[in-house]
Scaffold this motif. Structure first.
Motif, PDB file in Angstrom:
ATOM      1  N   ARG A   1       0.866  -1.181   0.000  1.00 11.59           N
ATOM      2  CA  ARG A   1       0.000   0.000   0.000  1.00 11.59           C
ATOM      3  C   ARG A   1       0.901   1.228   0.000  1.00 11.59           C
ATOM      4  O   ARG A   1       1.979   1.231   0.603  1.00 11.59           O
ATOM      5  CB  ARG A   1      -0.965   0.010   1.178  1.00 11.59           C
ATOM      6  CG  ARG A   1      -0.342   0.194   2.521  1.00 11.59           C
ATOM      7  CD  ARG A   1      -1.375   0.140   3.647  1.00 11.59           C
ATOM      8  NE  ARG A   1      -0.761   0.397   4.930  1.00 11.59           N
ATOM      9  CZ  ARG A   1      -0.725   1.589   5.527  1.00 11.59           C
ATOM     10  NH1 ARG A   1      -1.301   2.630   4.984  1.00 11.59           N
ATOM     11  NH2 ARG A   1      -0.125   1.744   6.676  1.00 11.59           N
ATOM     12  N   ILE A   2       0.456   2.252  -0.703  1.00 21.33           N
ATOM     13  CA  ILE A   2       1.224   3.505  -0.789  1.00 21.33           C
ATOM     14  C   ILE A   2       1.006   4.275   0.502  1.00 21.33           C
ATOM     15  O   ILE A   2      -0.126   4.517   0.901  1.00 21.33           O
ATOM     16  CB  ILE A   2       0.767   4.337  -1.992  1.00 21.33           C
ATOM     17  CG1 ILE A   2       0.961   3.548  -3.300  1.00 21.33           C
ATOM     18  CG2 ILE A   2       1.514   5.677  -2.044  1.00 21.33           C
ATOM     19  CD1 ILE A   2       0.323   4.176  -4.507  1.00 21.33           C
ATOM     20  N   ILE A   3       2.092   4.657   1.174  1.00 24.53           N
ATOM     21  CA  ILE A   3       1.944   5.442   2.401  1.00 24.53           C
ATOM     22  C   ILE A   3       2.353   6.901   2.209  1.00 24.53           C
ATOM     23  O   ILE A   3       1.966   7.757   2.987  1.00 24.53           O
ATOM     24  CB  ILE A   3       2.685   4.821   3.586  1.00 24.53           C
ATOM     25  CG1 ILE A   3       4.163   4.664   3.310  1.00 24.53           C
ATOM     26  CG2 ILE A   3       2.088   3.491   3.961  1.00 24.53           C
ATOM     27  CD1 ILE A   3       4.970   4.221   4.518  1.00 24.53           C
ATOM     28  N   LYS A   4       3.136   7.171   1.160  1.00 29.56           N
ATOM     29  CA  LYS A   4       3.499   8.557   0.858  1.00 29.56           C
ATOM     30  C   LYS A   4       3.795   8.669  -0.627  1.00 29.56           C
ATOM     31  O   LYS A   4       4.616   7.925  -1.153  1.00 29.56           O
ATOM     32  CB  LYS A   4       4.726   8.984   1.672  1.00 29.56           C
ATOM     33  CG  LYS A   4       5.084  10.446   1.477  1.00 29.56           C
ATOM     34  CD  LYS A   4       6.234  10.851   2.364  1.00 29.56           C
ATOM     35  CE  LYS A   4       6.556  12.299   2.169  1.00 29.56           C
ATOM     36  NZ  LYS A   4       7.748  12.710   2.906  1.00 29.56           N
ATOM     37  N   GLU A   5       3.107   9.596  -1.275  1.00 27.78           N
ATOM     38  CA  GLU A   5       3.335   9.789  -2.711  1.00 27.78           C
ATOM     39  C   GLU A   5       4.474  10.758  -2.931  1.00 27.78           C
ATOM     40  O   GLU A   5       4.737  11.627  -2.103  1.00 27.78           O
ATOM     41  CB  GLU A   5       2.050  10.296  -3.377  1.00 27.78           C
ATOM     42  CG  GLU A   5       0.963   9.250  -3.330  1.00 27.78           C
ATOM     43  CD  GLU A   5      -0.189   9.549  -4.256  1.00 27.78           C
ATOM     44  OE1 GLU A   5      -0.040  10.398  -5.150  1.00 27.78           O
ATOM     45  OE2 GLU A   5      -1.243   8.933  -4.077  1.00 27.78           O
ATOM     46  N   LYS A   6       5.146  10.582  -4.048  1.00 22.12           N
ATOM     47  CA  LYS A   6       6.285  11.425  -4.413  1.00 22.12           C
ATOM     48  C   LYS A   6       5.826  12.873  -4.533  1.00 22.12           C
ATOM     49  O   LYS A   6       4.781  13.161  -5.094  1.00 22.12           O
ATOM     50  CB  LYS A   6       6.866  10.939  -5.741  1.00 22.12           C
ATOM     51  CG  LYS A   6       7.988  11.764  -6.276  1.00 22.12           C
ATOM     52  CD  LYS A   6       8.493  11.188  -7.558  1.00 22.12           C
ATOM     53  CE  LYS A   6       7.774  11.854  -8.702  1.00 22.12           C
ATOM     54  NZ  LYS A   6       8.323  11.531 -10.006  1.00 22.12           N
ATOM     55  N   ALA A   7       6.617  13.774  -3.997  1.00 20.53           N
ATOM     56  CA  ALA A   7       6.322  15.205  -4.141  1.00 20.53           C
ATOM     57  C   ALA A   7       6.623  15.629  -5.557  1.00 20.53           C
ATOM     58  O   ALA A   7       7.636  15.254  -6.137  1.00 20.53           O
ATOM     59  CB  ALA A   7       7.161  16.015  -3.164  1.00 20.53           C
ATOM     60  N   ASN A   8       5.734  16.407  -6.143  1.00 23.65           N
ATOM     61  CA  ASN A   8       5.932  16.858  -7.536  1.00 23.65           C
ATOM     62  C   ASN A   8       6.871  18.019  -7.622  1.00 23.65           C
ATOM     63  O   ASN A   8       6.944  18.942  -7.053  1.00 23.65           O
ATOM     64  CB  ASN A   8       4.595  17.235  -8.168  1.00 23.65           C
ATOM     65  CG  ASN A   8       3.756  15.975  -8.391  1.00 23.65           C
ATOM     66  OD1 ASN A   8       4.302  14.912  -8.622  1.00 23.65           O
ATOM     67  ND2 ASN A   8       2.466  16.113  -8.313  1.00 23.65           N
TER      68      ASN A   8
END
Length: 62
Positions: free
Chosen positions: A55-62
């Motif tokens: 599960r994704i817990i933190k998405e990459k900052a753009n």
């Protein structure tokens, strides 16, 4: 289910975490050195995880 992208932090296998390095059709390659206790766990530096098993817990900052 949303697939992880390169740079996302994911969680899998009861609490292990890592940074996605590569996204494949059915899996991701994850860098485990992200975890503070990486050396204590005596794990390989990278592992492959099926899209169904994280599960994704933190998405990459753009």
């Amino acid at each position: 289910m949303k697939k992880a992208e390169v740079g996302n932090i994911i969680e899998f296998r009861e609490g292990l975490q890592g940074v996605v390095e590569k996204v494949n059709e059915n899996s991701v390659i994850v860098d485990l050195t992200y975890m503070d206790n990486y050396r204590d766990l005596e794990l390989e530096q990278r592992t492959v995880i099926n899209h169904k098993n994280y599960r994704i817990i933190k998405e990459k900052a753009n």
